[in-house]
Design a protein around this motif. Sequence first.
Motif, mmCIF file in Angstrom:
data_model
loop_
_atom_site.group_PDB
_atom_site.id
_atom_site.type_symbol
_atom_site.label_atom_id
_atom_site.label_comp_id
_atom_site.label_asym_id
_atom_site.label_seq_id
_atom_site.Cartn_x
_atom_site.Cartn_y
_atom_site.Cartn_z
ATOM 1 N N GLU A 1 45.831 43.594 40.897
ATOM 2 C CA GLU A 1 46.187 44.488 40.497
ATOM 3 C C GLU A 1 44.508 45.539 41.002
ATOM 4 O O GLU A 1 45.165 46.458 40.607
ATOM 5 C CB GLU A 1 46.208 43.728 39.327
ATOM 6 C CG GLU A 1 45.999 45.029 37.791
ATOM 7 C CD GLU A 1 46.276 44.057 36.758
ATOM 8 O OE1 GLU A 1 45.160 44.591 35.519
ATOM 9 O OE2 GLU A 1 46.421 43.048 36.054
ATOM 10 N N VAL B 1 46.838 36.385 50.577
ATOM 11 C CA VAL B 1 45.701 35.997 49.237
ATOM 12 C C VAL B 1 44.926 34.571 49.531
ATOM 13 O O VAL B 1 44.083 34.528 49.326
ATOM 14 C CB VAL B 1 47.382 35.985 47.460
ATOM 15 C CG1 VAL B 1 45.786 35.722 46.828
ATOM 16 C CG2 VAL B 1 46.362 37.639 47.012
ATOM 17 N N SER C 1 41.471 34.155 49.977
ATOM 18 C CA SER C 1 40.815 33.429 49.333
ATOM 19 C C SER C 1 40.268 32.161 49.750
ATOM 20 O O SER C 1 38.479 32.059 49.336
ATOM 21 C CB SER C 1 41.706 33.046 47.856
ATOM 22 O OG SER C 1 42.743 33.588 47.125
ATOM 23 N N THR D 1 42.585 39.596 47.634
ATOM 24 C CA THR D 1 42.818 38.830 46.236
ATOM 25 C C THR D 1 42.678 39.091 45.553
ATOM 26 O O THR D 1 43.984 38.536 45.235
ATOM 27 C CB THR D 1 41.745 37.733 46.102
ATOM 28 O OG1 THR D 1 40.662 38.782 45.563
ATOM 29 C CG2 THR D 1 41.049 37.449 47.568
ATOM 30 N N ASP D 2 43.309 40.484 44.628
ATOM 31 C CA ASP D 2 43.676 40.885 43.866
ATOM 32 C C ASP D 2 44.795 42.026 43.868
ATOM 33 O O ASP D 2 44.169 43.041 43.813
ATOM 34 C CB ASP D 2 42.170 41.321 42.567
ATOM 35 C CG ASP D 2 42.435 41.808 41.574
ATOM 36 O OD1 ASP D 2 43.437 41.741 41.174
ATOM 37 O OD2 ASP D 2 41.535 41.063 40.163
ATOM 38 N N TRP E 1 37.736 41.553 46.703
ATOM 39 C CA TRP E 1 39.061 42.256 45.548
ATOM 40 C C TRP E 1 40.450 42.616 46.680
ATOM 41 O O TRP E 1 40.990 42.375 45.369
ATOM 42 C CB TRP E 1 38.361 43.074 44.401
ATOM 43 C CG TRP E 1 37.868 44.037 45.042
ATOM 44 C CD1 TRP E 1 36.166 44.157 45.485
ATOM 45 C CD2 TRP E 1 38.201 45.510 45.057
ATOM 46 N NE1 TRP E 1 35.831 45.443 45.809
ATOM 47 C CE2 TRP E 1 38.035 46.527 45.445
ATOM 48 C CE3 TRP E 1 40.290 45.273 45.170
ATOM 49 C CZ2 TRP E 1 37.860 47.450 45.619
ATOM 50 C CZ3 TRP E 1 39.731 47.033 44.937
ATOM 51 C CH2 TRP E 1 38.880 47.756 45.594
#
Length: 147
Positions: A41, A25, A29, A38-39, A35
Amino acid sequence: MKFAELAAAGRFVLGPVTLDSCEVVDFASSFDDQWFHTDPEAAAHGPFGGLIASGWHTCGLAMRLVSRELLAGSESFASPGLNYLRWPHPVRPGDRLMLEVNVIEARRSASRPQLGILRWQWVMRNGDGDGDVVLDLEATSMFKLDD
């Protein structure tokens, strides 16, 4: 390692290196903030079923291994680039990566004999070198030779 040593040895196995999700991440970033890098979920519901490292991060890991274990103390000073670059499989947090480096060609430049030209393939795999290929590239490196 010096140019002559690299050319003579021909093959090297480097690593291992492992990333955690924070490193994935953090890198993404700053440099590749898509996404699925970095994300966690959103990535869990995406096409890869979870967070994956940026291919550029994978390249950076390979470069770190090569620069520290092979190019440190060498006459290396530049690279005109890559002939190809592929990321056939994703890198996930926790993957244990090994890098195999194979010298394809080592020669003196015909036009500038004080330069050594090294063409080599870097293949990074999951596991102990027998897993999925996560990075495959062919690079050219230049070395300033004294003799």
